[in-house]
Design a protein around this motif. Structure first.
Motif, short mmCIF file in Angstrom:
data_model
loop_
_atom_site.label_atom_id
_atom_site.label_comp_id
_atom_site.label_asym_id
_atom_site.label_seq_id
_atom_site.Cartn_x
_atom_site.Cartn_y
_atom_site.Cartn_z
N SER A 567 34.91 43.35 29.42
CA SER A 567 33.95 43.89 30.39
C SER A 567 33.54 42.87 31.43
O SER A 567 33.03 43.23 32.50
N ASP A 568 33.78 41.58 31.14
CA ASP A 568 33.31 40.53 32.02
C ASP A 568 33.95 39.22 31.57
O ASP A 568 34.69 39.19 30.58
N ALA A 569 33.66 38.16 32.28
CA ALA A 569 34.12 36.82 31.90
C ALA A 569 33.08 35.81 32.35
O ALA A 569 32.41 36.00 33.38
N THR A 570 32.92 34.75 31.58
CA THR A 570 32.01 33.70 31.99
C THR A 570 32.59 32.97 33.19
O THR A 570 33.81 32.92 33.38
N ASN A 571 31.73 32.38 33.98
CA ASN A 571 32.19 31.65 35.16
C ASN A 571 33.12 30.50 34.77
O ASN A 571 34.13 30.25 35.45
N SER A 572 32.79 29.80 33.69
CA SER A 572 33.63 28.68 33.28
C SER A 572 35.01 29.15 32.84
O SER A 572 36.01 28.47 33.07
N THR A 573 35.07 30.34 32.23
CA THR A 573 36.37 30.89 31.82
C THR A 573 37.22 31.23 33.03
O THR A 573 38.42 30.94 33.07
N ILE A 574 36.60 31.83 34.04
CA ILE A 574 37.36 32.17 35.25
C ILE A 574 37.83 30.89 35.95
O ILE A 574 38.95 30.83 36.47
N GLN A 575 37.00 29.88 35.94
CA GLN A 575 37.43 28.60 36.52
C GLN A 575 38.64 28.05 35.78
O GLN A 575 39.57 27.51 36.40
N PHE A 598 36.30 60.34 28.72
CA PHE A 598 35.38 60.39 29.85
C PHE A 598 35.03 58.97 30.27
O PHE A 598 34.80 58.09 29.42
N ILE A 599 34.96 58.74 31.56
CA ILE A 599 34.54 57.44 32.07
C ILE A 599 33.03 57.30 31.89
O ILE A 599 32.26 58.19 32.26
N THR A 600 32.62 56.18 31.29
CA THR A 600 31.20 55.98 31.02
C THR A 600 30.50 55.14 32.08
O THR A 600 29.28 55.12 32.14
N GLY A 601 31.24 54.42 32.89
CA GLY A 601 30.64 53.56 33.90
C GLY A 601 31.68 52.72 34.58
O GLY A 601 32.88 53.01 34.52
N MET A 602 31.25 51.64 35.18
CA MET A 602 32.16 50.75 35.89
C MET A 602 31.67 49.31 35.73
O MET A 602 30.48 49.03 35.88
N THR A 603 32.58 48.41 35.41
CA THR A 603 32.23 47.00 35.31
C THR A 603 32.38 46.35 36.68
O THR A 603 32.94 46.93 37.60
N ASP A 604 31.88 45.12 36.78
CA ASP A 604 32.10 44.37 38.03
C ASP A 604 33.14 43.27 37.83
O ASP A 604 33.16 42.27 38.53
N PHE A 605 34.03 43.50 36.84
CA PHE A 605 35.04 42.51 36.49
C PHE A 605 35.94 42.19 37.69
O PHE A 605 36.27 41.04 37.96
N VAL A 606 36.35 43.23 38.42
CA VAL A 606 37.25 43.02 39.55
C VAL A 606 36.60 42.16 40.62
O VAL A 606 37.17 41.16 41.08
N THR A 607 35.40 42.53 41.02
CA THR A 607 34.74 41.78 42.09
C THR A 607 34.43 40.35 41.66
O THR A 607 34.48 39.42 42.47
N LEU A 609 36.21 38.47 39.50
CA LEU A 609 37.46 37.70 39.56
C LEU A 609 37.85 37.41 41.00
O LEU A 609 38.28 36.30 41.34
N GLN A 610 37.69 38.41 41.87
CA GLN A 610 38.04 38.21 43.27
C GLN A 610 37.12 37.21 43.96
O GLN A 610 37.53 36.52 44.89
N ALA A 611 35.87 37.12 43.48
CA ALA A 611 34.94 36.15 44.06
C ALA A 611 35.43 34.72 43.83
O ALA A 611 35.08 33.81 44.59
N PHE A 612 36.25 34.53 42.79
CA PHE A 612 36.84 33.22 42.51
C PHE A 612 38.23 33.08 43.14
O PHE A 612 39.01 32.22 42.76
N LYS A 613 38.53 33.96 44.10
CA LYS A 613 39.79 33.93 44.85
C LYS A 613 41.00 34.21 43.95
O LYS A 613 42.09 33.69 44.18
N LEU A 614 40.80 35.03 42.94
CA LEU A 614 41.91 35.49 42.10
C LEU A 614 42.23 36.93 42.49
O LEU A 614 41.33 37.78 42.54
N SER A 615 43.50 37.21 42.77
CA SER A 615 43.90 38.60 43.00
C SER A 615 43.88 39.35 41.68
O SER A 615 44.11 38.76 40.62
N VAL A 616 43.59 40.65 41.74
CA VAL A 616 43.47 41.45 40.52
C VAL A 616 44.41 42.65 40.60
O VAL A 616 44.37 43.42 41.56
N TYR A 617 45.25 42.77 39.58
CA TYR A 617 46.15 43.91 39.45
C TYR A 617 45.77 44.69 38.19
O TYR A 617 45.37 44.11 37.18
N VAL A 618 45.89 46.01 38.26
CA VAL A 618 45.52 46.85 37.12
C VAL A 618 46.75 47.52 36.54
O VAL A 618 47.67 47.90 37.26
#
Length: 765
Positions: A567-575, A598-607, A609-618
């Motif tokens: 659902s998410d990642a720590t900043n240090s992990t993304i680094q 049924f979809i229950t919600g939406m994470t901010d995982f994509v944004t 990861l992208q904030a750390f300049k990583l492209s995201v593919y699904v």
């Protein structure tokens, strides 16, 4: 996906919640469909009409207030509401899909002792019939799903039966279609459908009135407004029309005679595009053009996204619709559908769109084992079709043969992608717990020459339980290709790059003396990819150790695959990820978590990861409706749109690249704020909000947060001494000389979840 019918009912949630959600949708989708400069091949030259059968009946109870409201919000602005009229004992017209109310309501639980039997169209039928109940009797009866393969989650919403007048007055249909299916039956019971329909037409404008009974249409023809179209509804070709005692098929030979009592016809779609016994299209008939020559408009019926249709359409309902409205030879004047969002997309966004149209979205379309939704994965035909389908990137999941030849194969277990279990190599079945928990036949047990003799087999992930198969005619087509041949094919094609996957590297190095990582790099170098900029090279692995080994001596894009849900990642992990990778592949449900389809919600995982300049593919987006949550409305386009426009991913990995490539070009993506309702992304959790509390699926525990411990791995082990290459049992060829080693990646176990749906919400009046 079939649920048992439930009789539980509960009060609906607050109108305030529905109103708030509706406002959110309307704010994000205030545009209208773009108009095409190309002339339509309809009789009028105007765009075809979308007719919503019972509202959005593919998801919600047919003819319910909620189904009509959802159809209004998710469809073309001029969508037509279809109402199957039934008459009650006291002559009130109600909207219900069948005269036997047991087929779509909970009446059997409310009035257990009022079952009856009547002859309908010559067949004795038992059930609970509208003619035995007054409108007051039916006040305590609720609408539920009528097709048992559809979800029962909305059966507890206490959705009342609505009258025709209620539909017209309270739900503001952009267009209204009244269907009279059983006039003879009601007449036999001294109820006049003719009088009722004429009374409605005097107070409400009715766009269309249809019936399969000639006598009824003739009886109202002189009394109805000239602006109301009378439509003769065709049933099966061998069925008898009751008032003339002629088969419906016989009317095809005298369409000019139909013009005397109707202005158009409504036919099953098979009248226009018949299919053979194998469910493949036969040549289209001349019906549409013949009817147009006779001055008749033509509507096609039986469109539903959640039933198998011709394999020619690769489970893409938009493609099916386009074959009826934009084939260059004819166009029907409208379609009758349970999923009105789909023809709305086809008409407003895809029609008159050339294959070479300019892309409207910068998203990368990445194949998953080539066009593996239509052909055996990782074969020459799968790659050739992925290229012609418009994939930007084609992929090779590298495996290593016993003699060190790298080649493309969708799974490390040959049983999953070939007929090896029926070959002379069947006795090579073994257990390799480091790779998988079940027995298999593995590429490193055979030479490349042996592997080339194997017959490929298409993946059928939804055959068990759902009986959905992929392109049976080509289930064993093609041949497996080496990594070298794959790279050559890509280099001489229109694709912009390649994605190469390395798996099981540690196992191959330690136990088989095969260095898959260096072998891949050497093969790329020999193929001329290391000193060029024309083709993008992506190297993927679920093992950080593989990417760590490559990062220091490569200019390739390194892709880290997260093959589990997070659902998410720590900043240090993304680094840390950023230290060895340029991009990340995540699962669909890491973006849109699901519960019971049924979809229950939406994470901010994509944004994040992208904030750390990583492209995201699904991955992996499939077309089969059972692979999608209900929120995508059993429509692959809705699914794609939700990840591209809604989540903002940089690329989609799909086994149906043709669908994704067409989506990327659709003209609605260029409309900005004017984008129509039906091309807005799914509003996460909105469909679940329409479920009453007792019927809600159980809450799921949130997915874990990705931490450094999840990605930290020891370096790859040194390459062990290579055992001598021997011909495996059953081999007819001598072993080739020892070559260099080959690939690895620690098993990516991608899970394809199944469901269907898209945005839906509205106030209950």
């Amino acid at each position: 996906m079939c649920y048992q019918r439930s009789s539980s009912s509960a009060s609906f949630f607050s109108a305030a919640l529905l109103a708030a959600t509706l406002v959110a949708i309307q704010v994000s989708a205030q545009g209208s469909a773009p108009t095409s400069s190309s002339k339509w091949l309809t009789l009028s030259g105007n765009a075809p009409v979308v007719v919503a059968r019972g509202g959005f009946s593919g998801i919600l109870p047919d003819s319910s207030s909620l189904a009509y409201q959802v159809a209004s919000v998710t469809s073309a602005s001029d969508v037509v509401f279809w109402c199957d009229i039934q008459l009650t004992k006291d002559g009130v017209g109600i909207c219900a899909p069948d005269v036997n109310l047991d087929n779509s309501t909970n009446i059997a639980n409310v009035y257990k002792d009022r079952r009856n039997s009547y002859v309908i169209n010559g067949v004795s039928t038992q059930g609970w019939f509208s003619i035995d109940f007054t409108i007051m009797d039916l006040a305590s009866v609720n609408l539920i799903r009528g097709i048992l393969s559809r979800t029962d989650r909305f059966d507890g919403d206490a959705l009342s039966i609505i009258t025709v007048q209620d539909l017209a007055a309270n739900y503001s249909p952009p267009g209204l279609w009244l269907n009279v299916q059983h006039d003879v039956f009601f007449t036999q019971h001294k109820l006049s459908m003719r009088s009722f329909v004429l009374s409605v037409a005097r107070s409400t404008f009715v766009n269309y009135i249809s019936s399969p009974e000639v006598a009824f249409l003739k009886s109202v023809a002189s009394r109805i407004s000239a602006k109301t179209e009378l439509i003769f509804r065709f049933l099966g070709q061998s069925d008898l029309e009751p008032s003339t005692n002629q088969t419906y098929g016989s009317f095809l030979k005298k369409l000019t005679s139909v013009k005397a009592f109707a202005s158009g016809i409504l036919v099953p779609k098979s009248y226009i595009w018949p299919v053979d016994a194998g469910n493949y299209l036969l040549p289209s008939t001349t019906l549409v053009n013949d009817a147009h020559k006779a001055g008749l408009i033509v509507f096609a019926a039986d469109f539903a996204n959640d039933v198998p249709f011709s394999y020619n359409f690769s489970y893409d309902p938009v493609a099916e619709t386009l074959s009826f409205i934009d084939n260059g030879a004819f166009s029907v004047d409208g379609v009758l559908t349970d999923f009105p969002i789909t023809p709305s997309e086809a008409i407003g966004c895809y029609a008159h769109l050339g294959k070479n149209s300019t892309a409207q979205a910068p998203v990368l379309v990445i194949s998953y084992n080539g066009a593996s939704g239509d052909y055996p994965g990782c074969t020459d035909v799968a790659y050739a079709n992925a290229i012609s389908d418009g994939a930007d990137i084609i992929d090779c999941n590298v495996q290593m043969s016993m003699d060190g030849i790298p080649f493309c194969l969708s799974s490390v277990n040959l049983i999953d992608s070939s007929l090896v279990a029926q070959s002379s190599f069947s006795n090579l079945t073994t257990l390799v717990p480091e790779i998988q928990s079940a027995n298999g036949i593995f590429p490193f047990s055979l030479t490349w020459s042996d592997i080339q003799t194997l017959t490929p087999s298409i993946s059928t992930p939804y055959s068990s339980g759902y009986h959905l198969f992929r392109n049976p005619r080509n289930k064993n087509a093609g041949k497996f290709v080496s990594l070298s041949d794959f790279l050559s094919m890509a280099k001489n094609s229109s694709v912009s790059g390649v994605l190469i996957s390395i798996e099981n590297a540690a196992y191959l190095a330690r136990y088989k003396g095969l260095d898959v990582t260096d072998t891949v790099l050497d093969t790329l170098d020999k193929a001329g990819y290391s000193n060029q900029t024309m083709k993008k090279v992506m190297i993927k692995s679920a093992n950080s150790s593989v990417l760590e080994k490559i990062k220091g001596n490569s200019n390739y894009e390194l892709v880290y695959e997260l093959d589990e849900n997070f659902s998410d990642a720590t900043n240090s992990t993304i680094q840390d990820i950023k230290s060895f990778a340029h991009s990340v592949i995540i699962t669909r449900t890491s973006i849109y978590p699901e519960s019971a389809f049924f979809i229950t919600g939406m994470t901010d995982f994509v944004t994040k990861l992208q904030a750390f300049k990583l492209s995201v593919y699904v991955q992996v987006l499939s077309n089969e409706f059972v692979s999608q949550p209900y929120d995508y409305f059993s429509d692959a386009t809705v699914q794609l749109n939700s990840f591209v426009m809604g989540a903002g991913v940089d690329g989609v990995i799909t086994d149906f690249p043709k669908t994704a490539a067409a989506y990327k070009r659709n003209k609605c993506l260029s409309l900005g704020r004017k984008i129509p309702n039906y091309m807005t992304p799914v509003l996460p959790g909105s469909l679940m909000q329409l479920i009453s509390t007792p019927m809600l699926p159980p809450a799921e525990a949130p997915y874990p947060v990705l931490t450094e411990a999840d990605i930290t791995e020891p370096p790859l082990p040194p390459i062990s001494a290579r055992p001598p290459t021997l011909s495996p049992p059953g081999s007819s060829m001598p072993p080739p000389p020892n070559g260099k080693n080959g690939q690895s990646r620690v098993a990516a176990r991608t899970v394809l979840s199944c469901m269907a749906g898209f945005l839906a919400i509205l106030p209950l009046l």
